[in-house]
Design a protein around this motif. Structure first.
Motif, mmCIF file in Angstrom:
data_model
loop_
_atom_site.group_PDB
_atom_site.id
_atom_site.type_symbol
_atom_site.label_atom_id
_atom_site.label_comp_id
_atom_site.label_asym_id
_atom_site.label_seq_id
_atom_site.Cartn_x
_atom_site.Cartn_y
_atom_site.Cartn_z
ATOM 1 N N UNK A 229 29.219 27.261 40.509
ATOM 2 C CA UNK A 229 28.151 28.001 39.845
ATOM 3 C C UNK A 229 28.572 28.150 38.385
ATOM 4 N N UNK A 230 27.817 27.538 37.483
ATOM 5 C CA UNK A 230 28.209 27.528 36.069
ATOM 6 C C UNK A 230 28.369 28.936 35.505
ATOM 7 N N UNK A 231 27.620 29.892 36.036
ATOM 8 C CA UNK A 231 27.714 31.269 35.543
ATOM 9 C C UNK A 231 29.030 31.931 35.946
ATOM 10 N N UNK A 232 29.703 31.370 36.947
ATOM 11 C CA UNK A 232 30.943 31.970 37.442
ATOM 12 C C UNK A 232 32.200 31.302 36.883
ATOM 13 N N UNK A 233 32.011 30.365 35.939
ATOM 14 C CA UNK A 233 33.173 29.678 35.376
ATOM 15 C C UNK A 233 33.927 30.639 34.462
ATOM 16 N N UNK A 234 34.999 31.164 34.979
ATOM 17 C CA UNK A 234 35.860 32.084 34.224
ATOM 18 C C UNK A 234 37.232 32.082 34.886
ATOM 19 N N UNK A 235 38.279 32.449 34.166
ATOM 20 C CA UNK A 235 39.618 32.425 34.755
ATOM 21 C C UNK A 235 39.885 33.630 35.647
ATOM 22 N N UNK A 236 40.454 33.385 36.803
ATOM 23 C CA UNK A 236 41.023 34.437 37.637
ATOM 24 C C UNK A 236 42.501 34.509 37.277
ATOM 25 N N UNK A 237 42.925 35.661 36.748
ATOM 26 C CA UNK A 237 44.276 35.757 36.192
ATOM 27 C C UNK A 237 45.372 35.394 37.171
ATOM 28 N N UNK A 238 45.279 35.867 38.414
ATOM 29 C CA UNK A 238 46.317 35.615 39.418
ATOM 30 C C UNK A 238 46.378 34.131 39.764
ATOM 31 N N UNK A 239 45.206 33.513 39.959
ATOM 32 C CA UNK A 239 45.172 32.091 40.303
ATOM 33 C C UNK A 239 45.576 31.219 39.117
ATOM 34 N N UNK A 240 45.119 31.587 37.921
ATOM 35 C CA UNK A 240 45.465 30.807 36.731
ATOM 36 C C UNK A 240 46.966 30.807 36.505
ATOM 37 N N UNK A 241 47.613 31.960 36.695
ATOM 38 C CA UNK A 241 49.066 32.004 36.532
ATOM 39 C C UNK A 241 49.760 31.083 37.534
ATOM 40 N N UNK A 242 49.303 31.096 38.781
ATOM 41 C CA UNK A 242 49.892 30.198 39.782
ATOM 42 C C UNK A 242 49.690 28.737 39.413
ATOM 43 N N UNK A 243 48.494 28.408 38.933
ATOM 44 C CA UNK A 243 48.217 27.027 38.515
ATOM 45 C C UNK A 243 49.145 26.594 37.389
ATOM 46 N N UNK A 244 49.355 27.474 36.430
ATOM 47 C CA UNK A 244 50.193 27.128 35.283
ATOM 48 C C UNK A 244 51.669 27.071 35.660
ATOM 49 N N UNK A 245 52.105 27.977 36.556
ATOM 50 C CA UNK A 245 53.506 27.962 36.998
ATOM 51 C C UNK A 245 53.829 26.623 37.675
ATOM 52 N N UNK A 246 52.873 26.090 38.444
ATOM 53 C CA UNK A 246 53.085 24.807 39.115
ATOM 54 C C UNK A 246 52.810 23.643 38.180
ATOM 55 N N UNK A 247 51.754 23.753 37.370
ATOM 56 C CA UNK A 247 51.331 22.626 36.542
ATOM 57 C C UNK A 247 52.144 22.423 35.289
ATOM 58 N N UNK A 248 52.635 23.515 34.677
ATOM 59 C CA UNK A 248 53.371 23.383 33.419
ATOM 60 C C UNK A 248 54.632 22.532 33.560
ATOM 61 N N UNK A 249 55.462 22.737 34.600
ATOM 62 C CA UNK A 249 56.612 21.835 34.747
ATOM 63 C C UNK A 249 56.205 20.370 34.919
#
Length: 457
Positions: A229-249
């Protein structure tokens, strides 16, 4: 009853080999089609513009594109891991929130990649000792190629979402359409409108725009938990942090690989345009292998992620063994194909005698050595899938990147030749794979299961 992709996936149940093959084969074909994008560019430019354009697009440009794009693609890969883990755990609300967070991340990443690539990458061309006669071609291609980064990142993220949920077929269908479009546009812009390398880059960017539209259309029309849903495109802080912790390395690991390749390309450039063109041809043929290797890695990572979420360690280990067998088989098949067809495949790109002779030598050195990389690809993908991203990055840093730089400055530059350039790869592949095998055997690579996300208010 609301339909989801979870019940369609055979990742957490049934025979691992059959499930992985069904999932892997569309990814393999899709990644080969993506490689066909750049191969079509190379063939069209080599035949209609000449070896100077071929050297520009396949030399310094491809190194800089990989350096910048692969960092952000690696950064985004954390989203696929998080989504696959929640899918395996049947946590539907978290999957929905992760999908919208992932698309948000793709837009931001695409914008950053576009700006960095259009304005930063051309400035690095002289640093690579890019031959003077290819310099303007290289600049033109980079600017137009990076102009299409936002749709490119949206397509890659959207495809990653579908694959994380068990659907590897629709991303393949999208690529079939876009590859056909890319080929037609390449011929139109380069052969008819005479736009040379800029035309090839514009064709690729427009094709990526179509891919992005197709994947967004699929996600928006979905009736499962992954519906966008285009209206719901926003970052979820908890999930975004997990994504970055895994993706950044993973992104850092990619940068480290490609920084070493920058120095490899500098060594190649010092040998002149004929050598650059010969290595450019090899990179295109070599590009048959790496997308398939990456596809096996994606399959292993996704299967490991879902089974980690489902708390099934035995299937994680089965996934690793099946993935290793598939990777070794593909090394033999593709390495053999590149080696035994080298005489006519090189001429497909360019028939210049010097280019053909040097290309033949380079393939002879490297095509038989791909199996040395198998343990690195499979074990690192399994570890990322279960959320262990930092230690594989450290192993990659020392086993491949640091050692490769040492070899470049102690062996390659003092004794510059195609042989001393080529030797950097099998030596570092062997070192990295050995380190991963030792870590798998003696290290604690399976992390504790993550705590649940805080209740949604």
């Amino acid at each position: 009853m609301k339909r989801t992709l979870f019940r369609e996936s055979s990742m957490t149940e049934g025979p691992v080999l059959q499930g992985m093959l069904a999932f892997f084969l569309p990814i393999m074909l899709g990644t080969l089609l993506q490689q066909l994008y750049s191969a079509v560019d190379a063939v069209v430019l080599g035949q209609f513009v000449g070896k100077t354009a071929l050297a520009a697009v396949g030399g310094s440009d491809i190194v800089l594109i990989n350096l910048i794009v692969n960092f952000f693609v690696g950064l985004s890969s954390g989203a696929s891991v998080v989504i696959s883990q929640h899918a395996g755990a049947q946590e539907h609300e978290q999957v929905s929130r992760a999908v919208h967070t992932a698309i948000f991340l793709a837009v931001i990443v695409g914008a950053l990649t576009m700006l960095l690539g259009m304005f930063g990458a051309p400035l690095l061309l002289p640093v690579l000792s890019t031959p003077e006669d290819t310099l303007q071609y290289s600049k033109d291609y980079l600017v137009w190629y990076f102009a299409g980064m936002i749709p490119s990142m949206i397509y890659n993220m959207g495809s990653g979402i579908l694959r994380a949920l068990g659907d590897s077929k629709r991303p393949l269908l999208f690529l079939v359409v876009c590859t056909i479009v890319n080929t037609i546009l390449d011929l139109f812009f380069v052969a008819i409108l005479k736009l040379e390398v800029a035309g090839a880059a514009i064709a690729t960017s427009l094709s990526q725009l179509i891919c992005a539209w197709l994947v967004l259309r699929t996600l928006r029309r979905a009736d499962g938990d992954y519906r966008l849903d285009l209206k719901k495109i926003r970052p979820d802080g908890w999930l975004l942090r997990r994504m970055l912790v895994i993706g950044l390395p993973a992104g850092i690991s990619s940068v480290l690989y490609n920084i070493t390749n920058v120095y490899v390309q500098k060594a190649i450039n010092l040998l002149g345009t004929d050598t650059v063109a010969a290595w450019s041809v090899y990179w295109k043929l070599d590009g048959i292998f790496w997308p398939i290797s990456n596809a096996i890695g994606i399959a292993v990572m996704t299967f490991a992620g879902q089974n980690y979420g489902a708390r099934k360690k035995d299937r994680i280990l089965q996934t690793m063994r099946v993935g290793l067998g598939l990777h070794l088989a593909m090394c033999a098949l593709i390495g053999g194909f590149i080696y035994f067809t080298r005489d006519w495949t090189i001429r497909l790109f360019n028939s210049d005698h010097a280019v053909v002779e040097q290309g033949r030598v380079i393939i002879t050195y490297l095509a038989p050595c791909y199996c040395l990389f198998s343990a690195t690809e499979v074990l690192s993908s399994m570890m990322r899938g279960v959320g262990n991203a930092i230690k594989p990055t450290i192993i990659t840093l020392f086993g491949a990147c640091v050692l490769r730089l040492i070899l470049l400055f102690t062996m390659t530059f003092p004794h510059l030749s195609n042989l001393t350039i080529a030797l950097c790869y099998p030596i570092t592949w062997t070192a990295a794979s050995t380190m991963f095998l030792l870590y798998y055997k003696f290290g604690k690579w399976l992390p504790a299961y993550p705590q649940k996300q805080p209740d949604i208010i």
